[in-house]
Write a protein that holds these residues in place. Structure first.
Motif, PDB file in Angstrom:
ATOM      1  N   GLY A  78       0.864  -1.300   0.105  1.00  0.00           N
ATOM      2  CA  GLY A  78      -0.118  -0.020   0.073  1.00  0.00           C
ATOM      3  C   GLY A  78       0.855   1.212  -0.165  1.00  0.00           C
ATOM      4  O   GLY A  78       0.515   2.280  -0.335  1.00  0.00           O
ATOM      5  N   ILE A  79       2.118   1.180   0.388  1.00  0.00           N
ATOM      6  CA  ILE A  79       2.959   2.483   0.534  1.00  0.00           C
ATOM      7  C   ILE A  79       3.318   2.802  -0.800  1.00  0.00           C
ATOM      8  O   ILE A  79       3.009   3.909  -1.249  1.00  0.00           O
ATOM      9  CB  ILE A  79       4.274   1.974   1.338  1.00  0.00           C
ATOM     10  N   VAL A  80       3.582   1.778  -1.883  1.00  0.00           N
ATOM     11  CA  VAL A  80       4.006   1.947  -3.177  1.00  0.00           C
ATOM     12  C   VAL A  80       2.707   2.484  -3.827  1.00  0.00           C
ATOM     13  O   VAL A  80       2.725   3.518  -4.534  1.00  0.00           O
ATOM     14  CB  VAL A  80       4.255   0.751  -3.819  1.00  0.00           C
ATOM     15  N   LEU A  81       1.737   1.831  -3.754  1.00  0.00           N
ATOM     16  CA  LEU A  81       0.338   2.292  -4.409  1.00  0.00           C
ATOM     17  C   LEU A  81      -0.025   3.642  -4.060  1.00  0.00           C
ATOM     18  O   LEU A  81      -0.684   4.581  -4.756  1.00  0.00           O
ATOM     19  CB  LEU A  81      -0.721   1.295  -3.997  1.00  0.00           C
ATOM     20  N   ALA A 153     -17.159   6.137   2.049  1.00  0.00           N
ATOM     21  CA  ALA A 153     -15.864   6.435   1.649  1.00  0.00           C
ATOM     22  C   ALA A 153     -15.547   7.778   1.125  1.00  0.00           C
ATOM     23  O   ALA A 153     -14.449   8.327   1.482  1.00  0.00           O
ATOM     24  CB  ALA A 153     -15.323   5.427   0.605  1.00  0.00           C
ATOM     25  N   ILE A 154     -16.464   8.278   0.164  1.00  0.00           N
ATOM     26  CA  ILE A 154     -16.211   9.621  -0.138  1.00  0.00           C
ATOM     27  C   ILE A 154     -16.428  10.489   0.797  1.00  0.00           C
ATOM     28  O   ILE A 154     -15.612  11.697   0.959  1.00  0.00           O
ATOM     29  CB  ILE A 154     -17.444  10.019  -1.414  1.00  0.00           C
ATOM     30  N   ILE A 155     -17.317  10.447   1.458  1.00  0.00           N
ATOM     31  CA  ILE A 155     -17.489  11.369   2.829  1.00  0.00           C
ATOM     32  C   ILE A 155     -16.220  11.332   3.791  1.00  0.00           C
ATOM     33  O   ILE A 155     -15.819  12.534   4.056  1.00  0.00           O
ATOM     34  CB  ILE A 155     -18.890  11.051   3.653  1.00  0.00           C
ATOM     35  N   SER A 156     -15.724  10.385   3.965  1.00  0.00           N
ATOM     36  CA  SER A 156     -14.684  10.082   4.972  1.00  0.00           C
ATOM     37  C   SER A 156     -13.776  10.922   4.138  1.00  0.00           C
ATOM     38  O   SER A 156     -12.854  11.428   4.777  1.00  0.00           O
ATOM     39  CB  SER A 156     -14.371   8.631   5.051  1.00  0.00           C
ATOM     40  N   SER A 157     -13.470  10.399   3.020  1.00  0.00           N
ATOM     41  CA  SER A 157     -12.041  11.039   2.172  1.00  0.00           C
ATOM     42  C   SER A 157     -12.158  12.712   1.913  1.00  0.00           C
ATOM     43  O   SER A 157     -10.999  13.325   2.247  1.00  0.00           O
ATOM     44  CB  SER A 157     -12.075  10.300   0.986  1.00  0.00           C
ATOM     45  N   PHE A 178      -8.520   5.474  -1.516  1.00  0.00           N
ATOM     46  CA  PHE A 178      -7.408   4.318  -1.617  1.00  0.00           C
ATOM     47  C   PHE A 178      -7.426   3.782  -0.160  1.00  0.00           C
ATOM     48  O   PHE A 178      -7.490   2.271  -0.066  1.00  0.00           O
ATOM     49  CB  PHE A 178      -6.075   4.665  -2.225  1.00  0.00           C
ATOM     50  N   LEU A 179      -7.160   4.461   0.738  1.00  0.00           N
ATOM     51  CA  LEU A 179      -6.887   3.842   2.073  1.00  0.00           C
ATOM     52  C   LEU A 179      -8.466   3.318   2.451  1.00  0.00           C
ATOM     53  O   LEU A 179      -8.262   2.050   3.367  1.00  0.00           O
ATOM     54  CB  LEU A 179      -6.429   5.030   3.056  1.00  0.00           C
ATOM     55  N   CYS A 180      -9.489   3.794   2.283  1.00  0.00           N
ATOM     56  CA  CYS A 180     -10.715   3.321   2.429  1.00  0.00           C
ATOM     57  C   CYS A 180     -10.806   1.904   1.735  1.00  0.00           C
ATOM     58  O   CYS A 180     -11.485   0.892   2.441  1.00  0.00           O
ATOM     59  CB  CYS A 180     -11.878   4.184   1.832  1.00  0.00           C
ATOM     60  N   TRP A 181     -10.394   1.695   0.726  1.00  0.00           N
ATOM     61  CA  TRP A 181     -10.486   0.483  -0.215  1.00  0.00           C
ATOM     62  C   TRP A 181      -9.471  -0.411   0.446  1.00  0.00           C
ATOM     63  O   TRP A 181      -9.839  -1.643   0.686  1.00  0.00           O
ATOM     64  CB  TRP A 181     -10.206   0.587  -1.600  1.00  0.00           C
TER      65      TRP A 181
END
Length: 210
Positions: A78-81, A153-157, A178-181
């Motif tokens: 996830g760091i790379v992504l 996810a949209i609201i959180s982001s 991405f982090l939500c996913w």
């Protein structure tokens, strides 16, 4: 304690932690020690939110968490992504939306970090822990049990992006999504903590070594 109360406790704690350094500096006349106080408060705050995280019951996202080894693997990948996503979102901001790549908040923070290296603890460890537990677990995880998960996810982001207040709404929203996913994929908030902390560390080291 219900999930709603648990999430509310996390969010209120996080907001309180954000306000403490400014309040201490203002009423204690300690402006020269602002960044040291911020680092100490953030580290203690991260420990407190980890404690609250351990006390909370699993939400809708955490029903089937991955084992430890896949959590670590996904966290490192996830760091790379997340760095790739940050670069792509930055490209869109600069070349399509014509938003400058510079961030006054980031430049100011990095400049202070060169003078006071202990700030690295706040930006690469404490902040990712607090932000992931708050925005991914409490807000996204809490809303996901009541709303469509994409909307949650949209609201959180968006909230995550607005909090940073440096004009790069698209970058932070993309990172948040991405982090939500990733949180939903692995069922563990520790996956996103690893990815978020790793991203912050790499960005910080690249900046400091320019």
């Amino acid at each position: 304690m219900t999930l709603y109360k648990q999430n509310f406790s996390i969010i209120i704690s996080y907001l309180f932690i954000l306000l403490i350094p400014s309040a201490v500096v203002r009423f204690g006349h300690l402006s020269a020690s602002f960044f040291l106080i911020t680092t100490i408060v953030d580290c203690l705050g991260a420990a407190w939110l980890l404690y609250l995280n351990q006390r909370t019951q699993a939400n809708a996202i955490e029903q089937r968490p991955f084992p430890l080894k896949p959590i670590i693997i996904w966290g490192v990948c996830g760091i790379v992504l997340v760095l790739v996503i940050q670069i792509l979102a930055g490209f869109i901001e600069q070349n399509i939306l014509h938003i400058t790549a510079k961030s006054l908040n980031t430049i100011s923070l990095m400049t202070m970090m060169q003078q006071q290296p202990f700030l690295i603890l706040a930006t690469t460890i404490a902040a990712p822990i607090m932000e992931e537990i708050t925005f991914r677990k409490a807000i996204f995880g809490g809303l996901a049990s009541r709303l469509n998960r994409i909307l949650a996810a949209i609201i959180s982001s968006l909230l995550f992006a607005f909090l940073h207040q440096d004009g790069h709404l698209l970058i932070y929203t993309a990172i948040g999504l991405f982090l939500c996913w990733l949180y939903r994929k692995t069922g563990s908030i520790f996956t996103t903590i690893i990815s978020h902390a790793g991203m912050n560390l790499i960005v910080t080291l690249l900046y400091l070594n320019r």
